[in-house]
Write an enzyme that holds these catalytic residues in place. Structure first.
Site, PDB file in Angstrom:
ATOM      1  N   ASP A  12       0.866  -1.170   0.000  1.00  0.00           N
ATOM      2  CA  ASP A  12       0.000   0.000   0.000  1.00  0.00           C
ATOM      3  C   ASP A  12       0.913   1.234   0.000  1.00  0.00           C
ATOM      4  OD1 ASP A  12      -2.424   1.557   0.389  1.00  0.00           O
ATOM      5  OD2 ASP A  12      -1.772   1.807   2.461  1.00  0.00           O
ATOM      6  N   ASP A  14      -0.204   5.288   0.837  1.00  0.00           N
ATOM      7  CA  ASP A  14      -0.467   6.301   1.862  1.00  0.00           C
ATOM      8  C   ASP A  14      -0.561   5.667   3.239  1.00  0.00           C
ATOM      9  OD1 ASP A  14      -0.594   8.693   0.319  1.00  0.00           O
ATOM     10  OD2 ASP A  14      -2.519   8.043  -0.476  1.00  0.00           O
TER      11      ASP A  14
END
Length: 234
Positions: A12, A14
């Site tokens: 991932d 952010d």
């Protein structure tokens, strides 16, 4: 050094690779509200409470609808706000974000030991590549595929982007490891059958991480061998 049992890592962005919410996305949202003369300013606590709402455009639409005098076309205004927010984030606030400790070392070790690496995220592709260029300029070409907002939907129940990544790699879910920071991301990876390490932050601390293979506040000084020790074999 032991043999790594995974074929790849799926990251991932952010909150996982970099801390972007408090110093990046939140002030960009508030700057967009101010630029359009709207009486909305989110505090950090309010912004944390919006994590379950997917995407800033929908969050902005709901904020507009909650005003005493909402605009006639909140969806249209929310779209304008989202585009302005993205521009402000890239031009003014991305440089305020920071790479999380241990991330570069783990990415480099995975590369050296022959693991594939991919990105699966809800972030906009332009923002993904800008962040990688800023924080990981030498490593940014090591991720394939890079799936963001324009590629489709990441979230559960069917987790299409995670499944698409597995299909491109020709891997079963138990042959890769996902690295996430939030409950929403964890659920998406788990629904695709992928063991998941959660490295939470001050935006996601307190989430329900049941089902994670390992939960930690930081990946600083965490090697692939350490991950293999902490993550149960599928």
């Amino acid at each position: 050094m032991t043999t790594v049992r995974w074929d790849g890592l799926i990251w991932d962005v952010d909150g996982t690779i970099a801390l972007t919410e408090r110093e990046g996305h939140l002030p960009a949202c508030n700057a967009a509200f101010a630029a359009m003369d709207l009486p909305i300013r989110w505090s950090w606590e309010e912004f944390q409470g919006l994590l379950g709402v997917p995407g800033n455009e929908l969050r902005m639409k709901r904020a507009l609808e909650a005003l005493d005098h909402p605009p006639d076309h909140p969806e249209e205004v929310a779209g304008q706000l989202a585009r302005l927010k993205k521009k402000l984030y890239l031009e003014r606030f991305l440089s305020c974000t920071s790479l999380r400790p241990g991330i570069r070392d783990l990415i480099r070790e995975a590369r050296e030991r022959g693991l594939r690496q991919a990105i699966v995220t809800t972030s906009d592709e332009e923002q993904i590549h800008a962040l990688l260029s800023l924080h990981l300029p030498e490593e940014k070409g090591w991720f394939s595929p890079v799936f963001g907002k324009r590629a489709g939907r990441k979230t559960a129940p069917d987790s299409p982007l995670y499944r698409r990544c597995l299909a491109e790699w020709g891997c079963a879910g138990n042959r890769v490891l996902a690295i996430e920071d939030s409950e929403v991301g964890l659920r998406a990876a788990c629904e695709a059958g992928i063991p998941t390490v959660v490295t939470y932050n001050d935006y996601t601390s307190g989430h329900d991480f049941r089902g994670a293979s390992w939960v930690t506040s930081s990946l600083a000084r965490v090697s692939l061998d350490r991950l293999a020790q902490e993550v149960p074999e599928a």
